[in-house]
Design an enzyme around this catalytic site. Sequence first.
Site, PDB file in Angstrom:
ATOM      1  N   GLU A  20      -8.102  -6.213  12.598  1.00 28.47           N
ATOM      2  CA  GLU A  20      -6.709  -5.762  12.577  1.00 28.47           C
ATOM      3  C   GLU A  20      -6.213  -5.710  14.007  1.00 28.47           C
ATOM      4  OE1 GLU A  20      -5.987  -1.907  10.776  1.00 28.47           O
ATOM      5  OE2 GLU A  20      -7.482  -2.251   9.223  1.00 28.47           O
ATOM      6  N   GLU A  68       4.875  -1.711   4.777  1.00 26.34           N
ATOM      7  CA  GLU A  68       4.397  -1.012   3.577  1.00 26.34           C
ATOM      8  C   GLU A  68       5.065   0.360   3.512  1.00 26.34           C
ATOM      9  OE1 GLU A  68      -0.010  -1.734   2.746  1.00 26.34           O
ATOM     10  OE2 GLU A  68       0.187  -2.234   4.861  1.00 26.34           O
ATOM     11  N   LYS A  98       3.228   3.863   2.659  1.00 24.68           N
ATOM     12  CA  LYS A  98       2.061   4.352   3.403  1.00 24.68           C
ATOM     13  C   LYS A  98       2.276   5.769   3.881  1.00 24.68           C
ATOM     14  CE  LYS A  98      -0.808   1.862   5.876  1.00 24.68           C
ATOM     15  NZ  LYS A  98      -1.311   1.079   7.028  1.00 24.68           N
ATOM     16  N   GLU A 145       4.204   3.969  11.018  1.00 24.52           N
ATOM     17  CA  GLU A 145       3.138   3.441  10.159  1.00 24.52           C
ATOM     18  C   GLU A 145       3.633   2.503   9.052  1.00 24.52           C
ATOM     19  OE1 GLU A 145       0.047   3.640  10.934  1.00 24.52           O
ATOM     20  OE2 GLU A 145      -0.901   2.927   9.102  1.00 24.52           O
TER      21      GLU A 145
END
Length: 486
Positions: free
Chosen positions: A267, A319, A322, A330
């Site tokens: 990542e 997303e 999250k 985030e």
Amino acid sequence: MLEPRIKAANFMWLLVMAWSSALVVESTIGVNWGTVTFRKLKPSTVVDLLKDNKIPKVKFFEADPDILKALMGSGIQVMVGIPNEMLALVSSSPAAADMWVRQNITTYMGKGGADIRYIAVGNEPFLTSYNGQFQNLVMPAIRNIQQSLVKANLAGYVKIVVPCNADAYESSLPSQGAFRPELTQIMTQLVQFLNSNGSPFIVNIYPFLSLYDNGDFPQDYAFFEGTTHPVIDGNNVYTNAFDGNYDTLVAALSQLGYGQMPIVIGEIGWPSDGAPSANLTAARVFNQGLINHVLGNKGTPLRPSAPPMDIYLFSLFDEGAKSILPGTFERHWGIFSFDGQAKYPLHLGLGNKVLKNAKNVEYLPSRWCVANPSRTNDLTIVANHMRLACSVADCTTLNYGGSCNGIGEKGNISYAFNSYYQLQMQDARSCDFDGLGMVTSSDPSVGNCRFLVGVTDKGSHSSSTQTKYQLWVLILFVMIQRSILS
Ligand SMILES: *[C@@H]1O[C@H](CO)[C@@H](O)[C@H](O)[C@H]1NC(C)=O
Ligand SMILES: *[C@@H]1O[C@H](CO)[C@@H](O)[C@H](O)[C@H]1NC(C)=O
Ligand SMILES: *[C@@H]1O[C@H](CO)[C@@H](O)[C@H](O)[C@H]1NC(C)=O
């Protein structure tokens, strides 16, 4: 269990695949496809997006049957994760490991199937904040899964890896890198296994978090454009955090006797919203700098011979569901927004000069929910509605440093109402807010602050358990609020 004949055919096919991929020794850019979103795009839409952008590799945090089906026959290489929460079961029961491999790997493989190359056992299981709870499960889980792969005739083709967080090792200078003392024993075992199995060491590296967490971190050291604060380590000069971090790992692996072990970046990325250093420009500059750096095959001071470097960008999409425990950025790591639209021009080095958007995305009608201007608002009631809306829907762009931070009080209310309304699939009742909301067909977006229109879930799959959970939280919230007001 497969028929022996099919097994033999499978085996031949695997040999052909392994041989053809062994010819390619270049750095490659893959992506993490996270799925903690409110509305998922159809898996086939996303697979087409990957193909249009010639993205050759994709990484998942767990096995999703619909996604794995959509990847069958695509030629895209896949890494599938076993979540940390499953490690206790898989490490204690060979039968559970067999079942996991059968249900989540074997089913999708074979001719015309999905090209699963890696199984990630756990995700950052050595993170300091887990207080060691997963640490001792990792090796037993690896052994069980490996045995299951042997039984399925897939060992050697499907390789086991463990994505590690960068806080597994430490040091002030790269050449002094060492794993945390309490991890030395397990890391020794892990690295021995990876080496004997021909698996790479997988690490997640986040210069953004170094900058975000540490006010003294020199901002230009996080990027790839040169720095006024290089790190001098003997004869080596480091001008970016990525190389420094990578070489700290190289040194830590050397201490265990495996200085040559291949390293894959599981990542890496930069968020584009929700915090001051998270913006579109910074995300584009970081990701483009990273890609050019990796594809330039320049190597690092401790690995100057420039072995090919594989990386998985974090992340494919934003997303919106999250947890924001790590920070309000985030939900904004995607190179694409939640609806598959490129957020900025990015040259992945894979053929296209810029990213191509997802095709055939089905949107809800062009309607938004905003604060009704003809109402004089009771501030406490508005505040309660806003809090409620934002506890379910995503309002993180409103935060300091976010793209919608400057839109004023009315703007804040409208943004919160609209996020909630889109999440509820534009259900008219969800824009009521005790008469404070109203539906409009003129786009309330201001400057860089985009008021979203949701996508339909037609043809996509039922809402995630997380959404259901959040609806329960909402219902509870409403009940508590009602009982306070009455
Ligand atoms: C396959 O993976 C999914 C997703 O992690 C998990 O829910 C399921 O239990 C797994 N199947 C088995 C048999 O372990
Ligand atoms: C974007 O983030 C970068 C990196 O932290 C920062 O230098 C820059 O000022 C930010 N830009 C805006 C417009 O906030
Ligand atoms: C809008 O909301 C954000 C996030 O809660 C807050 O920081 C900002 O001060 C608000 N703006 C106004 C004018 O109330």
